[in-house]
Design an enzyme around this catalytic site. Structure first.
Site, PDB file in Angstrom:
ATOM      1  N   SER B 128       0.804  -1.224   0.000  1.00 31.98           N
ATOM      2  CA  SER B 128       0.000   0.000   0.000  1.00 31.98           C
ATOM      3  C   SER B 128       0.834   1.270   0.000  1.00 31.98           C
ATOM      4  O   SER B 128       1.937   1.311   0.553  1.00 31.98           O
ATOM      5  CB  SER B 128      -0.897   0.021   1.240  1.00 31.98           C
ATOM      6  OG  SER B 128      -1.618  -1.174   1.337  1.00 31.98           O
ATOM      7  N   GLU B 252      -2.979 -15.110   1.066  1.00 31.68           N
ATOM      8  CA  GLU B 252      -3.320 -14.157   2.112  1.00 31.68           C
ATOM      9  C   GLU B 252      -4.805 -14.253   2.436  1.00 31.68           C
ATOM     10  O   GLU B 252      -5.210 -14.240   3.584  1.00 31.68           O
ATOM     11  CB  GLU B 252      -2.953 -12.752   1.644  1.00 31.68           C
ATOM     12  CG  GLU B 252      -3.237 -11.681   2.697  1.00 31.68           C
ATOM     13  CD  GLU B 252      -2.651 -10.324   2.344  1.00 31.68           C
ATOM     14  OE1 GLU B 252      -2.248 -10.126   1.188  1.00 31.68           O
ATOM     15  OE2 GLU B 252      -2.619  -9.464   3.244  1.00 31.68           O
ATOM     16  N   ASN B 376     -13.377  -6.115   2.103  1.00 30.07           N
ATOM     17  CA  ASN B 376     -14.482  -7.025   1.810  1.00 30.07           C
ATOM     18  C   ASN B 376     -15.371  -6.515   0.683  1.00 30.07           C
ATOM     19  O   ASN B 376     -16.008  -7.310  -0.007  1.00 30.07           O
ATOM     20  CB  ASN B 376     -15.282  -7.299   3.088  1.00 30.07           C
ATOM     21  CG  ASN B 376     -14.522  -8.258   4.006  1.00 30.07           C
ATOM     22  OD1 ASN B 376     -13.339  -8.539   3.767  1.00 30.07           O
ATOM     23  ND2 ASN B 376     -15.190  -8.761   5.018  1.00 30.07           N
ATOM     24  N   GLU B 377     -15.377  -5.204   0.476  1.00 27.44           N
ATOM     25  CA  GLU B 377     -16.149  -4.685  -0.661  1.00 27.44           C
ATOM     26  C   GLU B 377     -15.505  -5.171  -1.957  1.00 27.44           C
ATOM     27  O   GLU B 377     -16.196  -5.605  -2.886  1.00 27.44           O
ATOM     28  CB  GLU B 377     -16.192  -3.147  -0.628  1.00 27.44           C
ATOM     29  CG  GLU B 377     -17.021  -2.563   0.511  1.00 27.44           C
ATOM     30  CD  GLU B 377     -16.424  -2.800   1.895  1.00 27.44           C
ATOM     31  OE1 GLU B 377     -15.185  -2.731   2.026  1.00 27.44           O
ATOM     32  OE2 GLU B 377     -17.182  -3.065   2.842  1.00 27.44           O
TER      33      GLU B 377
HETATM   34  C1  LIG Z   1      -4.390  -3.986  10.245  1.00 25.33           C
HETATM   35  C2  LIG Z   1      -3.948  -3.695   8.851  1.00 25.33           C
HETATM   36  C3  LIG Z   1      -2.732  -4.174   8.422  1.00 25.33           C
HETATM   37  C4  LIG Z   1      -2.263  -3.869   7.141  1.00 25.33           C
HETATM   38  N1  LIG Z   1      -1.025  -4.324   6.772  1.00 25.33           N
HETATM   39  C5  LIG Z   1      -0.529  -3.981   5.553  1.00 25.33           C
HETATM   40  C6  LIG Z   1       0.790  -4.374   5.168  1.00 25.33           C
HETATM   41  O1  LIG Z   1       1.503  -5.029   5.924  1.00 25.33           O
HETATM   42  N2  LIG Z   1       1.256  -3.984   3.962  1.00 25.33           N
HETATM   43  C7  LIG Z   1       0.498  -3.264   3.085  1.00 25.33           C
HETATM   44  O2  LIG Z   1       0.954  -2.976   2.006  1.00 25.33           O
HETATM   45  N3  LIG Z   1      -0.755  -2.856   3.420  1.00 25.33           N
HETATM   46  C8  LIG Z   1      -1.277  -3.198   4.635  1.00 25.33           C
HETATM   47  N4  LIG Z   1      -2.539  -2.783   5.005  1.00 25.33           N
HETATM   48  C9  LIG Z   1      -3.278  -1.893   4.098  1.00 25.33           C
HETATM   49  C10 LIG Z   1      -4.422  -2.589   3.377  1.00 25.33           C
HETATM   50  O3  LIG Z   1      -3.935  -3.379   2.369  1.00 25.33           O
HETATM   51  C11 LIG Z   1      -5.353  -1.473   2.863  1.00 25.33           C
HETATM   52  O4  LIG Z   1      -5.943  -0.908   3.980  1.00 25.33           O
HETATM   53  C12 LIG Z   1      -6.422  -1.986   1.945  1.00 25.33           C
HETATM   54  O5  LIG Z   1      -5.876  -2.382   0.733  1.00 25.33           O
HETATM   55  C13 LIG Z   1      -7.474  -0.895   1.662  1.00 25.33           C
HETATM   56  O6  LIG Z   1      -6.890   0.286   1.223  1.00 25.33           O
HETATM   57  P1  LIG Z   1      -7.176   1.681   1.949  1.00 25.33           P
HETATM   58  O7  LIG Z   1      -6.997   1.473   3.383  1.00 25.33           O
HETATM   59  O8  LIG Z   1      -6.381   2.701   1.277  1.00 25.33           O
HETATM   60  O9  LIG Z   1      -8.716   1.941   1.732  1.00 25.33           O
HETATM   61  P2  LIG Z   1      -9.400   2.507   0.400  1.00 25.33           P
HETATM   62  O10 LIG Z   1      -8.933   1.740  -0.756  1.00 25.33           O
HETATM   63  O11 LIG Z   1      -9.287   3.972   0.385  1.00 25.33           O
HETATM   64  O12 LIG Z   1     -10.913   2.099   0.664  1.00 25.33           O
HETATM   65  C14 LIG Z   1     -11.787   2.821   1.516  1.00 25.33           C
HETATM   66  C15 LIG Z   1     -13.168   2.224   1.381  1.00 25.33           C
HETATM   67  O13 LIG Z   1     -13.607   2.296   0.015  1.00 25.33           O
HETATM   68  C16 LIG Z   1     -13.974   1.012  -0.439  1.00 25.33           C
HETATM   69  N5  LIG Z   1     -13.656   0.826  -1.863  1.00 25.33           N
HETATM   70  C17 LIG Z   1     -12.509   1.140  -2.494  1.00 25.33           C
HETATM   71  N6  LIG Z   1     -12.584   0.781  -3.781  1.00 25.33           N
HETATM   72  C18 LIG Z   1     -13.794   0.201  -3.965  1.00 25.33           C
HETATM   73  C19 LIG Z   1     -14.465  -0.394  -5.080  1.00 25.33           C
HETATM   74  N7  LIG Z   1     -13.893  -0.472  -6.275  1.00 25.33           N
HETATM   75  N8  LIG Z   1     -15.711  -0.886  -4.894  1.00 25.33           N
HETATM   76  C20 LIG Z   1     -16.298  -0.809  -3.668  1.00 25.33           C
HETATM   77  N9  LIG Z   1     -15.713  -0.264  -2.589  1.00 25.33           N
HETATM   78  C21 LIG Z   1     -14.477   0.234  -2.732  1.00 25.33           C
HETATM   79  C22 LIG Z   1     -13.161   0.071   0.407  1.00 25.33           C
HETATM   80  O14 LIG Z   1     -13.723  -1.220   0.421  1.00 25.33           O
HETATM   81  C23 LIG Z   1     -13.203   0.756   1.755  1.00 25.33           C
HETATM   82  O15 LIG Z   1     -14.387   0.460   2.405  1.00 25.33           O
HETATM   83  C24 LIG Z   1      -3.040  -3.068   6.270  1.00 25.33           C
HETATM   84  C25 LIG Z   1      -4.278  -2.593   6.717  1.00 25.33           C
HETATM   85  C26 LIG Z   1      -4.737  -2.890   7.983  1.00 25.33           C
HETATM   86  C27 LIG Z   1      -6.054  -2.332   8.416  1.00 25.33           C
END
Ligand SMILES: Cc1cc2nc3c(=O)[nH]c(=O)nc-3n(C[C@H](O)[C@H](O)[C@H](O)COP(=O)(O)OP(=O)(O)OC[C@H]3O[C@@H](n4cnc5c(N)ncnc54)[C@H](O)[C@@H]3O)c2cc1C
Lengths: 319, 393
Positions: B128, B252, B376-377
């Site tokens: 990310s 994963e 999950n979305e």
């Molecule tokens: C505890 C934890 C550990 C993590 N560890 C790592 C790690 O070790 N390395 C790493 O790289 N990342 C890590 N992550 C990051 C994780 O991969 C991201 O949080 C995840 O991919 C979602 O991205 P975002 O948080 O930017 O949310 P966003 O992508 O901004 O999403 C926000 C909301 O919008 C929704 N959304 C986005 N796109 C769509 C779509 N096309 N259709 C419907 N809904 C959508 C999402 O489902 C969510 O509800 C971690 C996250 C957590 C919470």
């Protein structure tokens, strides 16, 4: 039938909202997490100056002589800003009975909520038990501190020693109902705030080249949370009216309010976190201040399940 | 159909159980998402490694014991039932290792895997970025070829890197052809990334720990400023990072990261908690009890669904989009399990000191499940499109 607040009640709510928007910002709540007392003294002073603390106190005692119906919207505002102060215990429970006055505050514990909050900085300590109400000055009780997931909530197990009950069981029941009502109102405010913050966020955040608020999955989450809140509010307002008019079913009505507002806040917290994604999963984002307060209040003064059991008793008894 | 484990599998189970009974640290270790807790967890990892329990399914010359998938599942069941520590090495052994087995050269496997197994190298996942979460293909961190030095120079930022503040190495995607990405076309965006393995203790790398919801420094931001990575730390082909990464995201979501054993053990502990609460004078709440029963049934359902999946994998099938359903199921089950514990605890649920504190912590962690490993979305979209064949938008 007229199920709506008066112009004056709304105006006072707006005035309090304005004051809290200045004195109880997320930064002030964070400050409370880190300071000695867990409290927000300037917000408390402002609420005192506006007369909120004495709203329900009788006019003879210098209060405003108002009712639960007049304060319920104000308490909702204190939830909206996650006010770290014992406003429910003080303004809704202790001040009307004359157990505190002025800027003094009260802490209350009971079997369903065995820890007092901010007890070490309150003037009066109140316990509600089956045999009545006990009230004691803080100096005369023994406190054992516990730690809450909500860093502003300073919890204490309370030992009242040999303090005897001062008030009859009927005032225990009233104090309990008021506490449940006040907590329900705060949960509504918390739910509303978490939904609002999230709506703002999903209108800003972009993924896949668009605002995430354009995704139906995100919209539906938020719409569900908002709908749940829509059907929690009326029951809290109705419970406030029932308490104000000393309705015979007030006990059931406050239980219904607590069930519905606990569940609404619970869903709002879940949805808010989910729609924020990882940023919401940090303590740098303000969301956690509201989420953690919700988790605590959902289960304080009887969790939803506890109140469902109370309602079940009365419903099935009358069959 | 044969619903029994073989004699040697049962034998393996009792060996594992015995070893764990003797060796699992008591009282439980402090959180592995803090610096001191991480160090203690590494000691535990070392102990597992010395007993050849850190990576049971790997070949024995790389630190494992050639266990079958079935034995691995049995190990997991016993591990969680014994309430053994969280695996701070999990992102290496469960997420990176399957990729190294599939795409790494024999030399890379020999060089990297034993140190991962022993905990000498600890790996964090650098997918990310601030502007690339769900839309992982939107990353902008980049790698520029440095032919004379025989490698690449990295620049950019990763975020939410779990335990990035404590790990020695990071695996991640970096853009190797920024022009192709800028064209905006799908193939352009996806065929211009490369999978890099990066040592973190070197000039140009800055790591800032970020507090997670529970107050631990479990997240990190990792900044890269002209960081050198030699060619032998590229995994798979240059510009093929996307397909290399995607080939193992199933690990994963599905089987390895969160095996059924975890949830079976939590369900068991929840049932114990319920009995204890009643024994200590708590009211019997039929509504909550019914939901506990349902959660326990769901944990069993996950176990048997997994047995089916493992049977097919052993028969040679590849895991597919079904792993998205698995991720939906375990992440939502976990939230329900932990929520039920909080319901049993009532007003004691908010405590983060004393005997029940671990339940609130586990609840907070469960809330992350529907977010990490692809939200999950996003998983629902995958199930709709790739399992059900619904049209893409
Ligand atoms: C505890 C934890 C550990 C993590 N560890 C790592 C790690 O070790 N390395 C790493 O790289 N990342 C890590 N992550 C990051 C994780 O991969 C991201 O949080 C995840 O991919 C979602 O991205 P975002 O948080 O930017 O949310 P966003 O992508 O901004 O999403 C926000 C909301 O919008 C929704 N959304 C986005 N796109 C769509 C779509 N096309 N259709 C419907 N809904 C959508 C999402 O489902 C969510 O509800 C971690 C996250 C957590 C919470």
């Amino acid at each position: 039938m007229r199920f709506e607040f008066s112009q004056e009640q709304f105006q006072f709510r707006d005035a309090v909202r304005d004051v809290l928007a200045k004195t109880c910002q997320p930064g002030d709540v964070r400050e409370a997490w880190n300071n000695q007392t867990g409290r927000a003294p300037s917000a408390w002073a402002a609420l005192h100056d506006m007369g909120v603390l004495a709203m329900l106190a009788p006019t003879e005692a210098g209060g405003l002589g108002l009712t639960e119906l007049d304060i319920v919207l104000i308490l909702e505002e204190t939830g909206r800003c996650a006010l770290p102060e014992p406003i429910v215990e003080t303004a809704l429970i202790a001040a009307p009975e004359g157990w505190v006055n002025g800027t003094d505050s009260a802490s209350v514990s009971l079997p369903e909520s065995p820890f007092g909050v901010w007890t070490d900085t309150c003037a009066s300590v109140v316990t509600l038990t089956a045999d009545g109400v006990r009230v004691a000055p803080r100096e005369s009780v023994r406190l054992t501190q516990r730690e809450s997931v909500d860093g502003a909530r300073r919890l204490f197990a309370i030992d009242m020693g040999s303090t005897a009950p001062i008030a009859p069981v009927t005032s225990t029941a009233l104090a309990f109902r008021r506490g449940v009502l006040g907590t329900s109102a705060q949960l509504l405010g918390l739910a509303d705030r978490m939904i609002e913050m999230t709506v703002d966020y999903v209108k800003e955040r972009e993924q896949f080249g668009v605002k995430i608020g354009t995704f139906q999955a995100v919209k539906h989450h938020l719409a569900n949370a908002r709908t749940k809140l829509e059907f929690a509010r009326p029951l809290t307002y109705r419970a406030a009216a029932s308490l104000a008019s000393r309705d015979a079913l007030a006990s059931q009505h406050v239980s219904m309010a607590k069930v519905q507002s606990s569940d609404a806040a619970s869903l709002a917290a879940r949805v808010a976190l989910q729609c924020h994604g990882a940023i919401g999963y940090t303590t740098e984002c303000d969301l956690h201040l509201f989420m953690k307060r919700s988790w605590a209040l959902e289960r304080a003064w009887g969790a939803a399940n506890w109140h469902r059991r109370m309602i079940a008793q009365s419903l099935f008894e009358r069959l | 159909m044969d619903l029994t484990f073989s004699e040697s599998e049962e034998q393996f189970r009792s060996e594992v159980r015995e070893w764990l009974t003797v060796n699992v640290p008591k009282p439980a270790l402090p959180s592995g998402d803090t610096a001191p807790g991480f160090a203690l967890h590494l000691e535990w990892e070392r102990k597992l490694f010395d007993a050849r329990y850190s990576v049971v399914s790997w070949p024995s010359d790389l630190g494992g014991r050639d266990a079958t998938l079935w034995e691995w599942l049995i190990f997991e069941e016993e591990y969680w039932l014994a309430n053994a520590p969280q695996r701070v090495t999990q992102n290496g052994i469960f997420l990176l290792a399957p990729t190294i087995f599939e795409f790494g050269t024999a030399e890379q496997q020999r060089r990297l895997l034993p140190k991962m197994a022993s905990g000498e190298h600890t790996w964090c996942q650098g997918w990310s970025e601030p502007n690339a979460g769900s839309d992982l293909a939107g990353i902008s961190s980049r790698a520029v070829r440095d032919a004379s030095a025989g490698g690449w120079r990295l620049a950019g930022q990763k975020t939410w890197t779990t335990r990035g503040a404590f790990c020695t190495h990071l695996f991640g995607l970096f853009r190797t052809e920024p022009e192709a990405a800028a064209s905006g076309s799908r193939p352009g965006r996806h065929h211009s990334m490369t999978y890099f393995l990066v040592e973190l203790d070197q000039p140009g790398v800055t790591v800032r720990g970020v507090e997670r919801l529970d107050g631990d420094l479990g997240f990190a931001e990792v900044f890269f400023d002209d960081v050198f990575v030699p060619d032998d730390m590229v995994l798979g082909g240059v510009n093929e990072g996307w397909s290399v990464a995607m080939a193992t995201t199933g690990s994963e979501r599905g089987l390895t990261l969160r095996s059924p054993g975890r949830f079976l053990a939590t369900a068991q502990r929840l049932i114990e908690l319920c009995k204890e609460r009643i024994a200590s004078g708590g009211a019997r709440d039929q509504a909550v009890q019914d939901r506990i029963v349902q959660a326990w049934i769901d944990a069993e359902a996950y176990r048997w669904q997994t047995f089916g999946t493992v049977t097919r994998l052993v028969d040679g099938a590849k895991s597919g989009a079904e792993s998205s359903m698995v991720k939906l199921f375990w992440s939502e089950l976990d939230v329900r399990l932990q929520e039920l514990a909080l319901e049993l605890l009532g007003p004691h649920a908010e405590l983060i000191d004393g005997d029940f504190a671990h339940w609130m912590k586990a609840y907070e962690f469960a809330l992350a499940g529907p977010i990490y490993a692809g939200t999950n979305e996003i998983q629902r979209n995958v199930v709709a499109e790739r399992v059900l064949g619904l049209p893409r938008k």
